[in-house]
Design an enzyme around this catalytic site. Structure first.
Site, PDB file in Angstrom:
ATOM      1  N   ASN A 171      -8.592   3.972  -2.025  1.00 22.80           N
ATOM      2  CA  ASN A 171      -7.912   2.790  -1.513  1.00 22.80           C
ATOM      3  C   ASN A 171      -7.264   2.048  -2.679  1.00 22.80           C
ATOM      4  O   ASN A 171      -7.457   2.414  -3.847  1.00 22.80           O
ATOM      5  CB  ASN A 171      -8.914   1.890  -0.777  1.00 22.80           C
ATOM      6  CG  ASN A 171      -8.245   0.964   0.218  1.00 22.80           C
ATOM      7  OD1 ASN A 171      -7.016   0.917   0.322  1.00 22.80           O
ATOM      8  ND2 ASN A 171      -9.040   0.216   0.963  1.00 22.80           N
ATOM      9  N   HIS A 186      -1.794   0.800   7.190  1.00 22.16           N
ATOM     10  CA  HIS A 186      -2.205   0.892   5.789  1.00 22.16           C
ATOM     11  C   HIS A 186      -1.904   2.295   5.274  1.00 22.16           C
ATOM     12  O   HIS A 186      -1.953   3.267   6.028  1.00 22.16           O
ATOM     13  CB  HIS A 186      -3.698   0.594   5.673  1.00 22.16           C
ATOM     14  CG  HIS A 186      -4.195   0.397   4.284  1.00 22.16           C
ATOM     15  ND1 HIS A 186      -3.503  -0.333   3.335  1.00 22.16           N
ATOM     16  CD2 HIS A 186      -5.330   0.838   3.656  1.00 22.16           C
ATOM     17  CE1 HIS A 186      -4.201  -0.352   2.207  1.00 22.16           C
ATOM     18  NE2 HIS A 186      -5.296   0.364   2.379  1.00 22.16           N
ATOM     19  N   CYS A 198       0.814  -1.214   0.000  1.00 27.85           N
ATOM     20  CA  CYS A 198       0.000   0.000   0.000  1.00 27.85           C
ATOM     21  C   CYS A 198       0.846   1.261   0.000  1.00 27.85           C
ATOM     22  O   CYS A 198       0.494   2.265  -0.629  1.00 27.85           O
ATOM     23  CB  CYS A 198      -0.939  -0.007   1.191  1.00 27.85           C
ATOM     24  SG  CYS A 198      -0.124  -0.362   2.773  1.00 27.85           S
TER      25      CYS A 198
END
Length: 329
Positions: free
Chosen positions: A295, A275, A113
């Site tokens: 995301n 994240h 990520c």
């Protein structure tokens, strides 16, 4: 007889001792967690997904990479000062010519990520700073596989600020999704079966895929700065409004993984890891202020890959670890 009566009274008393409510909701999982969250609040909705805790963690990184900025990183802070910002802002409409801002990518079963957030921000800001003349789709894999220990630990996680510093010093090539276009497309296939193993960090390749006409060294895009954004909502808004999307990191709990729509605010479920994502704007929904976020879990998660998270209270640490940079154009 007295002993038996006393024992019985103790047993009855213990039966009515209330459990720690917060500890109980933190251990909820699966459908029980979804049912509790959907009934306990009205800000956001969750849905059950058949997936193990281990599989959820495949998409996350070690929590240390999402921690609040150290003194060294805070020393790089740059602040944009504006008299005011609009109540609602969406980078997708503000810079509608930049296709990358609308793009939702898929990191698959790798905690990459941090590389995706950086690659997406770099793509967006290069387009914004060139007024749409340059629209590269930057390769997360080039950061993931080649930055090495300078950034962190590959699929186990990395520091967003280090990814941007690598962009400044070494440059990053283009690359789309799995089997996609560009110099180095993402090499890890999306998980479509719901039962996929954890991915290993790809090896670093300093060459472009077969058939790509530009040499690796010539395909590099560079930055000229990498900096932290001060830990307050107004500074983050001003940075986005003036320069474009930013990368941020935060702590993830299971109720976030099961997010479907609305304004997320941690309610229940266990902590899973860190994240990194891309913040593209802000607004208010039913009286609740939020950040608008892209995301990297594919378009089938959340609101077509995007989500909203409560703004102004450093929800899950998301306002404590925001970074940005300027493109060399």
């Amino acid at each position: 007889m007295k002993f038996l009566i006393l024992t019985a009274l103790c047993a009855v008393t213990l039966a009515f001792v209330p459990i720690n409510h917060q500890s109980a909701v933190e251990t909820l999982t699966g459908q029980a967690l979804v049912d509790y969250v959907n009934s306990a609040q009205s800000l956001f909705k969750t849905e059950h997904v058949e997936i193990t805790e281990e599989e959820m963690k495949f998409k996350l990184m070690d929590g240390k990479y999402a921690a609040a900025h150290s003194d060294e990183i805070r020393a790089t802070e740059q602040e944009v000062v504006l008299a005011s910002v609009p109540a609602t802002f969406d980078s997708r409409t503000q810079w509608s010519e930049c296709k990358s801002i609308k793009l939702i990518r898929d990191q698959a079963t790798c905690g990459s990520c941090w590389a995706f957030g950086a690659a997406e921000m770099i793509s967006d800001r290069t387009c914004i700073e060139t007024k749409g003349a340059q629209q590269p789709i930057i390769s997360p894999d080039d950061l993931l596989s080649c930055c090495g220990s300078s950034c962190g630990n590959g699929c186990e996680g990395g520091y967003p600020i280090q990814a941007l510093r690598w962009w400044d010093s070494k440059g990053v090539v283009t690359g789309g999704d799995y089997h996609g276009a560009g110099c180095k497309p993402y090499p890890i296939a999306p998980c479509t079966s719901g039962n996929c193993p954890e991915s290993k960090t790809p090896s670093c390749s300093m060459s472009c895929q077969s058939g790509y006409s530009t040499a690796y060294a010539k395909d590099k895009h560079f930055g000229v700065s990498a900096y932290a954004v001060p830990k307050n909502a107004a500074s983050i808004q001003a940075e986005i409004y003036a320069n474009g999307p930013v990368e941020a990191a935060f702590s993830v709990y299971e109720d976030f993984y099961k997010y479907k729509s609305g304004v997320y605010k941690h309610t229940a479920g266990k902590y899973l890891g860190g994240h990194a994502i891309k913040i593209i704007g802000w607004g208010t929904e039913s009286g609740s202020p939020y950040w608008l976020v892209a995301n990297s879990w594919g378009v089938n998660w959340g609101e077509s890959g995007f989500f909203k998270i409560y703004r102004g209270d450093d929800q899950c640490g998301i306002e404590s670890a925001v970074v940005a940079g300027k493109a060399k154009v």
